[in-house]
Design a protein around this motif. Sequence first.
Motif, mmCIF file in Angstrom:
data_model
loop_
_atom_site.group_PDB
_atom_site.id
_atom_site.type_symbol
_atom_site.label_atom_id
_atom_site.label_comp_id
_atom_site.label_asym_id
_atom_site.label_seq_id
_atom_site.Cartn_x
_atom_site.Cartn_y
_atom_site.Cartn_z
ATOM 1 N N GLN A 168 0.836 -1.213 0.000
ATOM 2 C CA GLN A 168 0.000 0.000 0.000
ATOM 3 C C GLN A 168 0.870 1.262 0.000
ATOM 4 O OE1 GLN A 168 -1.467 1.666 3.647
ATOM 5 N NE2 GLN A 168 -3.582 1.297 3.002
ATOM 6 N N ARG A 169 1.864 1.286 0.901
ATOM 7 C CA ARG A 169 2.690 2.498 1.038
ATOM 8 C C ARG A 169 3.577 2.712 -0.182
ATOM 9 N NH1 ARG A 169 -0.540 4.587 3.104
ATOM 10 N NH2 ARG A 169 0.791 6.390 3.377
ATOM 11 N N ILE A 170 4.217 1.646 -0.650
ATOM 12 C CA ILE A 170 5.180 1.819 -1.749
ATOM 13 C C ILE A 170 4.439 2.116 -3.054
ATOM 14 C CG2 ILE A 170 5.487 -0.626 -2.469
ATOM 15 C CD1 ILE A 170 8.477 1.531 -1.977
ATOM 16 N N ILE A 171 3.297 1.473 -3.271
ATOM 17 C CA ILE A 171 2.579 1.710 -4.528
ATOM 18 C C ILE A 171 1.992 3.121 -4.546
ATOM 19 C CG2 ILE A 171 0.665 0.996 -6.020
ATOM 20 C CD1 ILE A 171 1.168 -1.899 -4.999
ATOM 21 N N SER A 172 1.487 3.588 -3.403
ATOM 22 C CA SER A 172 0.939 4.954 -3.413
ATOM 23 C C SER A 172 2.069 5.930 -3.732
ATOM 24 C CB SER A 172 0.219 5.278 -2.104
ATOM 25 O OG SER A 172 1.117 5.775 -1.159
ATOM 26 N N HIS A 173 3.259 5.602 -3.281
ATOM 27 C CA HIS A 173 4.409 6.448 -3.603
ATOM 28 C C HIS A 173 4.798 6.330 -5.091
ATOM 29 C CE1 HIS A 173 7.646 8.929 -2.374
ATOM 30 N NE2 HIS A 173 8.420 8.225 -3.163
ATOM 31 N N PHE A 174 4.804 5.110 -5.607
ATOM 32 C CA PHE A 174 5.094 4.915 -7.037
ATOM 33 C C PHE A 174 4.118 5.732 -7.896
ATOM 34 C CE2 PHE A 174 6.863 0.294 -6.488
ATOM 35 C CZ PHE A 174 8.115 0.789 -6.186
ATOM 36 N N LEU A 175 2.850 5.741 -7.489
ATOM 37 C CA LEU A 175 1.824 6.449 -8.284
ATOM 38 C C LEU A 175 2.141 7.945 -8.362
ATOM 39 C CD1 LEU A 175 -1.380 4.635 -6.992
ATOM 40 C CD2 LEU A 175 -0.396 4.472 -9.297
ATOM 41 N N GLU A 176 2.647 8.495 -7.259
ATOM 42 C CA GLU A 176 3.001 9.928 -7.274
ATOM 43 C C GLU A 176 4.154 10.202 -8.232
ATOM 44 O OE1 GLU A 176 2.010 10.414 -2.523
ATOM 45 O OE2 GLU A 176 4.030 10.911 -3.244
ATOM 46 N N ASN A 177 4.987 9.158 -8.449
ATOM 47 C CA ASN A 177 6.173 9.335 -9.307
ATOM 48 C C ASN A 177 5.958 8.840 -10.731
ATOM 49 O OD1 ASN A 177 7.666 10.348 -7.193
ATOM 50 N ND2 ASN A 177 8.351 8.322 -6.542
ATOM 51 N N GLY A 178 4.747 8.412 -11.038
ATOM 52 C CA GLY A 178 4.465 7.967 -12.416
ATOM 53 C C GLY A 178 4.719 6.499 -12.670
ATOM 54 N N GLY A 179 5.007 5.715 -11.627
ATOM 55 C CA GLY A 179 5.137 4.259 -11.819
ATOM 56 C C GLY A 179 6.211 3.652 -10.945
ATOM 57 N N GLY A 180 6.327 2.320 -10.999
ATOM 58 C CA GLY A 180 7.338 1.631 -10.196
ATOM 59 C C GLY A 180 7.174 0.127 -10.292
ATOM 60 N N ASN A 181 8.136 -0.566 -9.694
ATOM 61 C CA ASN A 181 8.243 -2.016 -9.850
ATOM 62 C C ASN A 181 8.407 -2.662 -8.477
ATOM 63 O OD1 ASN A 181 9.086 -4.608 -10.563
ATOM 64 N ND2 ASN A 181 10.247 -3.865 -12.338
ATOM 65 N N LEU A 182 7.477 -3.541 -8.107
ATOM 66 C CA LEU A 182 7.520 -4.182 -6.787
ATOM 67 C C LEU A 182 7.659 -5.696 -6.945
ATOM 68 C CD1 LEU A 182 7.072 -4.279 -3.666
ATOM 69 C CD2 LEU A 182 4.611 -4.177 -4.128
ATOM 70 N N ILE A 183 8.564 -6.282 -6.149
ATOM 71 C CA ILE A 183 8.712 -7.743 -6.144
ATOM 72 C C ILE A 183 8.412 -8.256 -4.735
ATOM 73 C CG2 ILE A 183 10.285 -9.694 -6.480
ATOM 74 C CD1 ILE A 183 11.916 -7.993 -8.371
ATOM 75 N N HIS A 184 7.513 -9.237 -4.669
ATOM 76 C CA HIS A 184 7.252 -9.933 -3.413
ATOM 77 C C HIS A 184 7.988 -11.269 -3.420
ATOM 78 C CE1 HIS A 184 4.547 -7.480 -1.149
ATOM 79 N NE2 HIS A 184 3.798 -7.242 -2.205
ATOM 80 N N ILE A 185 8.221 -11.815 -2.220
ATOM 81 C CA ILE A 185 8.849 -13.131 -2.106
ATOM 82 C C ILE A 185 7.863 -14.096 -1.468
ATOM 83 C CG2 ILE A 185 10.859 -14.447 -1.307
ATOM 84 C CD1 ILE A 185 11.632 -12.100 -3.135
ATOM 85 N N SER A 186 7.474 -15.102 -2.229
ATOM 86 C CA SER A 186 6.633 -16.164 -1.679
ATOM 87 C C SER A 186 7.534 -17.365 -1.432
ATOM 88 C CB SER A 186 5.479 -16.477 -2.636
ATOM 89 O OG SER A 186 4.712 -17.535 -2.130
ATOM 90 N N SER A 187 7.100 -18.548 -1.818
ATOM 91 C CA SER A 187 7.863 -19.779 -1.559
ATOM 92 C C SER A 187 7.191 -20.915 -2.321
ATOM 93 C CB SER A 187 7.824 -20.079 -0.056
ATOM 94 O OG SER A 187 8.136 -21.432 0.201
ATOM 95 N N ILE A 188 7.931 -22.006 -2.478
ATOM 96 C CA ILE A 188 7.307 -23.216 -3.023
ATOM 97 C C ILE A 188 6.117 -23.652 -2.158
ATOM 98 C CG2 ILE A 188 9.164 -24.227 -4.401
ATOM 99 C CD1 ILE A 188 10.169 -25.633 -1.849
ATOM 100 N N GLN A 189 6.164 -23.312 -0.856
ATOM 101 C CA GLN A 189 5.056 -23.709 0.029
ATOM 102 C C GLN A 189 3.805 -22.880 -0.231
ATOM 103 O OE1 GLN A 189 5.855 -26.344 1.215
ATOM 104 N NE2 GLN A 189 7.878 -26.352 2.126
ATOM 105 N N GLY A 190 3.924 -21.840 -1.043
ATOM 106 C CA GLY A 190 2.784 -20.980 -1.342
ATOM 107 C C GLY A 190 1.889 -21.520 -2.444
#
Length: 253
Positions: free
Chosen positions: A123-145
């Motif tokens: 929520q926080r990083i994307i709202s910030h990306f939107l103010e800057n015209g875009g951005g790239n977020l990577i999450h880390i899951s797992s094989i257990q996901g």
Amino acid sequence: MLKNKLILVTGGAGRIGKSFCREILNQDGKLIISDKDSKRGQALQEELSSSDAVFIESDTTDITSIDNLISKGEKTFNRPLDGAIHCAYPTSSGWGSAFEDLDPKNLKEDLYSQLGGAIIFSQRIISHFLENGGGNLIHISSIQGFTSPKFEQYEGTGMISPIEYSAIKAGVISITKYLAKYYKNKDIRINCISPGGILDNQPEAFLKNYSSNCNSKGMLDSEDLVGAMTFLLSDSSKYLNGQNIVVDDGWSL
Ligand SMILES: NC(=O)c1ccc[n+]([C@@H]2O[C@H](COP(=O)([O-])OP(=O)(O)OC[C@H]3O[C@@H](n4cnc5c(N)ncnc54)[C@H](O)[C@@H]3O)[C@@H](O)[C@H]2O)c1
């Protein structure tokens, strides 16, 4: 591929985060290392010894702390962020209990800090990306996901795979897809990496059991994940969005 990109890594002083941090610098990127553990974060900053890397202490379960991290990081480099990788891994004191012994208090804490933290950080990083015209977020899951654990691999090893870990990691893949679609046409990319097990002095019996399902190496080193990270942060994956990239040496096949 990451030249001059400004990337923030949460949990940057951890096993996987550290490898990502080192690779971002190897690729001439600019790096904000963030972690709740200031001792380990400072030590990494000293080890990297680069004017392109700064450590900022932050807690990814706290909105104010995340907002401060983003603004301090951008002020340090005097430019907007291009991307972020969420590697922080907060765990309660009861983490790793068997299903039958799960304590609701610890369960609540882990569900909030790991899955809730991933949602709040997004929520926080994307709202910030939107103010800057875009951005790239990577999450880390797992094989257990996305698979059930291979319970037979844990027999006689003293290890377990907690049920809440599976639930949290499935949730991380799910929020990746949700958010990638939610921010359609906004120049926001959100993808996920699902690593197989990472080598960390596990008992020999477990390593042997685990590798019987793999194609070559078995358990991986955290450095084995950096190719997927670079690809997802780079323009080579420009049209990849909402995806879960599995790096597990074939374990889940
Ligand atoms: N290690 C593995 O085998 C493995 C396999 C698959 C997926 N993963 C996933 O990779 C991610 C990173 O795992 P890891 O093995 O590097 O863990 P780690 O424990 O080595 O590192 C996690 C880091 O997060 C930091 N941290 C904890 N709580 C925090 C908070 N509230 N705010 C900010 N930082 C905080 C810790 O100080 C630590 O430096 C996790 O999501 C984990 O589930 C790990």
